[in-house]
Design a protein around this motif. Structure first.
Motif, short mmCIF file in Angstrom:
data_model
loop_
_atom_site.label_atom_id
_atom_site.label_comp_id
_atom_site.label_asym_id
_atom_site.label_seq_id
_atom_site.Cartn_x
_atom_site.Cartn_y
_atom_site.Cartn_z
N UNK A 124 0.85 -1.20 0.20
CA UNK A 124 0.12 0.00 -0.26
C UNK A 124 1.01 1.47 0.02
N UNK A 125 0.52 2.08 -1.02
CA UNK A 125 1.49 3.54 -1.08
C UNK A 125 0.69 4.53 -0.49
N UNK A 126 1.56 5.38 0.50
CA UNK A 126 1.00 6.37 1.13
C UNK A 126 1.66 7.67 0.48
N UNK A 127 0.95 8.47 -0.24
CA UNK A 127 1.72 9.60 -0.88
C UNK A 127 1.36 10.92 -0.23
N UNK A 128 2.40 11.64 0.30
CA UNK A 128 2.04 12.72 1.26
C UNK A 128 2.76 13.97 0.92
N UNK A 129 2.11 15.18 0.81
CA UNK A 129 3.02 16.46 0.64
C UNK A 129 3.54 17.16 1.81
N UNK A 160 2.57 21.19 -2.96
CA UNK A 160 1.36 21.28 -2.18
C UNK A 160 0.48 20.25 -2.23
N UNK A 161 -0.86 20.34 -2.01
CA UNK A 161 -1.79 19.33 -1.58
C UNK A 161 -1.74 18.52 -2.97
N UNK A 162 -1.86 17.09 -2.87
CA UNK A 162 -2.19 16.14 -3.73
C UNK A 162 -3.54 15.88 -4.09
N UNK A 163 -4.16 16.08 -5.30
CA UNK A 163 -5.46 15.91 -5.44
C UNK A 163 -5.74 15.16 -6.74
N UNK A 188 3.44 0.94 -16.49
CA UNK A 188 4.88 0.54 -16.15
C UNK A 188 5.42 0.98 -14.86
N UNK A 189 4.37 1.04 -13.79
CA UNK A 189 4.84 1.63 -12.50
C UNK A 189 4.87 2.84 -12.36
N UNK A 190 4.91 3.88 -13.30
CA UNK A 190 5.05 5.21 -12.96
C UNK A 190 3.81 5.68 -12.21
N UNK A 191 3.92 6.73 -11.60
CA UNK A 191 3.03 7.39 -10.64
C UNK A 191 2.82 8.86 -10.91
N UNK A 192 1.70 9.50 -11.36
CA UNK A 192 1.54 10.79 -11.80
C UNK A 192 0.77 11.51 -10.94
N UNK A 193 0.98 12.72 -10.32
CA UNK A 193 0.30 13.43 -9.15
C UNK A 193 -0.22 14.80 -9.74
N UNK A 194 -1.09 15.37 -9.35
CA UNK A 194 -1.76 16.40 -9.82
C UNK A 194 -1.81 17.40 -8.38
N UNK A 195 -1.27 18.66 -8.43
CA UNK A 195 -1.44 19.47 -7.38
C UNK A 195 -2.44 20.85 -7.71
N UNK A 196 -3.51 21.05 -6.94
CA UNK A 196 -4.55 22.04 -7.21
C UNK A 196 -3.68 23.48 -7.08
N UNK A 197 -4.19 24.23 -7.89
CA UNK A 197 -3.64 25.57 -8.09
C UNK A 197 -1.92 25.80 -8.33
N UNK A 255 0.57 24.46 -12.00
CA UNK A 255 0.59 24.25 -13.36
C UNK A 255 1.67 23.09 -13.50
N UNK A 256 2.23 22.45 -12.42
CA UNK A 256 3.15 21.30 -12.33
C UNK A 256 2.71 20.16 -12.14
N UNK A 257 3.01 18.79 -12.62
CA UNK A 257 2.32 17.46 -12.21
C UNK A 257 3.72 16.96 -11.69
N UNK A 258 3.77 16.08 -10.87
CA UNK A 258 4.82 15.40 -10.14
C UNK A 258 4.88 14.04 -10.82
N UNK A 259 5.95 13.46 -11.59
CA UNK A 259 6.05 12.40 -12.09
C UNK A 259 7.15 11.45 -11.43
N UNK A 260 6.67 10.36 -10.74
CA UNK A 260 7.47 9.44 -9.96
C UNK A 260 7.78 8.17 -10.67
N UNK A 261 8.96 8.07 -11.37
CA UNK A 261 9.33 6.78 -11.86
C UNK A 261 9.45 5.72 -11.12
N UNK A 262 9.28 4.37 -11.81
CA UNK A 262 9.27 3.04 -10.98
C UNK A 262 10.56 3.05 -10.02
#
Length: 202
Positions: free
Chosen positions: A20-25, A48-51, A58-67, A69-76
Motif C-alpha cells: 500500500x503506497x501512502x503519498x504525502x505532501x 502543495x496538496x495532492x488532489x 509501467x509503474x509510473x505514478x503521476x500526481x496533480x496539485x491544485x493551483x 501548473x506542475x505535475x509530479x511524475x515518480x518513476x518506478x
C-alpha cells in the motif's frame, strides 16, 4: 455503490498488490500500521496538496496539485521529476487516470463549484501539452478509462442531478449518459469483470 456491466467482449483486468503506497505532501509524524500481508511505503512529495493520482502500467505514478501548473511524475525507481502543463490553467483538481490508448494523463478540474466551469484534460506526459476533452461540467469529479478506450466522467451535482457520462476521445464532449438521477457521485473504477463501479454519497 453501483456496478454497470461492461459491453460484451471488453478486456478484463484484475488489480492486485501486496503493498500500500501512502503519498504525502507534508511531514508524516504518525506511526503507520499495515494489515496482514501488506506493507506500507511512504512517498514524500515536496509540493502543495495532492488532489489527483494515477498509476501507469509501467509503474509510473503521476500526481496533480491544485493551483499548480506542475505535475509530479515518480518513476518506478523512485526518481521524481516535475512536468509543467501548457494549454490549460489548472485550478481545483480531482480525479486522474492514465489513458491506456495514448498513455496520456487524463485529469479532472472542477475549477470552482458553481461557476459553470469544469474541464477534462488529456495531458501528454512527454511534453506537458494539454488537450481539452470536455468543458462546462461544473461538478465534474472523477474520470476512468476502459482498456477499450471508452472515457467516463462522474458529475457530483447532488439533488438527484448527479450522473455518469461517456466522453468523446476527440474532444467532442459528452456522447452518452450512462446513468442519471444520482447524488454526489465521486469515484469511478472497474471491477475484475470490466464493469464500471460508481461511488456516490447522499
Amino acid at each position: 455503490m453501483f456496478v454497470f456491466p461492461r459491453e460484451k467482449g471488453c478486456w478484463r483486468r484484475v488489480l492486485a498488490s501486496v503493498f500500500s503506497l501512502l503519498i504525502t505532501s507534508v511531514g508524516l509524524n504518525a506511526e503507520l500500521y499495515a494489515a496482514g500481508g501488506y506493507g506500507v511505503q511512504v512517498i514524500g512529495v515536496g509540493k502543495g496538496s495532492i488532489n489527483a493520482v494515477a498509476y501507469a502500467s509501467d509503474g509510473t505514478l503521476v500526481l496533480g496539485h491544485s493551483n499548480s501548473q506542475d505535475l509530479t511524475v515518480i518513476a518506478p525507481d523512485g526518481i521524481q521529476s516535475t512536468l509543467s502543463v501548457t494549454g490549460a490553467t489548472l485550478v481545483s483538481l480531482d480525479g486522474g487516470w492514465i489513458d491506456p490508448i495514448t498513455g496520456d494523463f487524463l485529469l479532472v478540474d472542477n475549477k470552482s463549484f458553481g461557476d459553470d466551469a469544469g474541464d477534462l484534460y488529456s495531458i501528454n506526459l512527454d511534453t506537458g501539452a494539454a488537450t481539452t476533452l470536455l468543458t462546462g461540467l461544473d461538478t465534474i469529479a472523477d474520470v476512468a478509462v476502459r482498456a477499450t478506450g471508452h472515457i467516463f466522467v462522474s458529475d457530483a451535482a447532488g439533488n438527484g442531478d448527479g450522473g455518469v457520462f461517456e466522453v468523446a476521445r476527440d474532444g467532442g464532449g459528452i456522447t452518452a449518459t450512462v446513468v442519471s438521477g444520482l447524488e454526489f457521485v465521486a469515484g469511478l473504477d472497474f471491477d475484475s469483470n470490466g464493469d464500471l463501479i460508481v461511488v456516490q454519497s447522499n
